[in-house]
Write an enzyme that holds these catalytic residues in place. Structure first.
Site, PDB file in Angstrom:
ATOM      1  N   SER A  84       0.846  -1.185   0.000  1.00 53.04           N
ATOM      2  CA  SER A  84       0.000   0.000   0.000  1.00 53.04           C
ATOM      3  C   SER A  84       0.885   1.241   0.000  1.00 53.04           C
ATOM      4  O   SER A  84       1.910   1.290   0.699  1.00 53.04           O
ATOM      5  CB  SER A  84      -0.919   0.017   1.226  1.00 53.04           C
ATOM      6  OG  SER A  84      -1.788   1.134   1.170  1.00 53.04           O
ATOM      7  N   GLU A  85       0.475   2.229  -0.768  1.00 51.81           N
ATOM      8  CA  GLU A  85       1.254   3.447  -0.979  1.00 51.81           C
ATOM      9  C   GLU A  85       1.627   4.158   0.318  1.00 51.81           C
ATOM     10  O   GLU A  85       2.660   4.829   0.402  1.00 51.81           O
ATOM     11  CB  GLU A  85       0.423   4.369  -1.883  1.00 51.81           C
ATOM     12  CG  GLU A  85       1.051   5.686  -2.237  1.00 51.81           C
ATOM     13  CD  GLU A  85       0.076   6.532  -3.044  1.00 51.81           C
ATOM     14  OE1 GLU A  85      -0.016   7.731  -2.751  1.00 51.81           O
ATOM     15  OE2 GLU A  85      -0.589   5.988  -3.949  1.00 51.81           O
TER      16      GLU A  85
END
Length: 217
Positions: free
Chosen positions: A47-48
């Site tokens: 996830s970013e």
């Protein structure tokens, strides 16, 4: 003709993610893919905002407010998962360490150009976020989207009219009408929903598809 639901599209994407892949799921519809990855398949979700080893959505009542994805949705962390700095996350994204990213889109061209951050509408707040880093940094880019807008216009186009996120980066589109490959050779049908023929598809989109491998989903 029965179109695929969003859950069915997510399930279809999950089928094409191979064992051992490092994958980023973009904000919105792509996050649902996490719910359909087989538990016996080792796939690493990134996830970013700085997570690796992200799991599916938690059961109701088991949400942890400190454990969220880039879209601020509650998620779980699989055994061995970890947190890290946002800068390290972007180094992972930009450095070619992701095998696949799954993104939403406003438009995708037949040659794989991606427009997913702005429609240019008055009053809209454009925010490309990390989409451009993912689009160029990941080895493969899959797009999940409805094939048509609410006004009936095709989101798969010959040439994007919206500001581009990346050029020639998308390889595959998963939609409510079927699955398509795009790239330098143009658009190709992989699967169509039952009851939708290639001529119907071409009328909806205005695009001449390579239907040599047309199949029914």
């Amino acid at each position: 003709m029965v179109l695929l639901s969003r859950d069915q599209i997510a399930r279809r994407v999950a089928r094409d993610i191979p064992e051992g892949a490092y994958v980023n799921l973009g904000i919105g519809l792509p996050t649902q893919v996490a719910n359909y990855l087989p538990a016996d398949k080792e796939i690493f979700l990134q996830s970013e905002n700085g997570l690796l080893g992200m799991g599916p959505a938690p059961a109701p009542g088991e949400e942890d407010p400190d454990l969220i994805n880039a879209g601020k949705q509650p998620v779980t962390l699989r055994t061995g998962g970890c947190y890290f700095h946002h800068a390290d996350s972007f180094a992972m994204m930009r450095g070619g360490h992701l095998d696949i990213c799954v993104l939403g889109a406003f438009q995708v061209s037949t040659t794989g150009d991606l427009a997913n951050w702005s429609t240019g509408e008055a009053g809209a707040i454009p925010a490309v976020g990390g989409a451009m880093d993912l689009a160029i940094g990941a080895k493969q880019v899959f797009v999940m989207m409805d094939l048509l807008t609410r006004q009936g216009q095709s989101k798969l186009v010959q040439q994007c009219s919206y500001p581009l996120t990346g050029i020639g980066c998308v390889s595959r589109i998963y939609s409510d009408h079927g699955v398509f490959a795009v790239g330098h050779a143009g658009a190709r049908v992989i699967e169509l929903v039952d009851g939708l023929g290639i001529e119907d598809l071409q009328r909806l989109t205005g695009i001449a598809f390579d239907a040599s491998v047309e199949a029914t989903a």
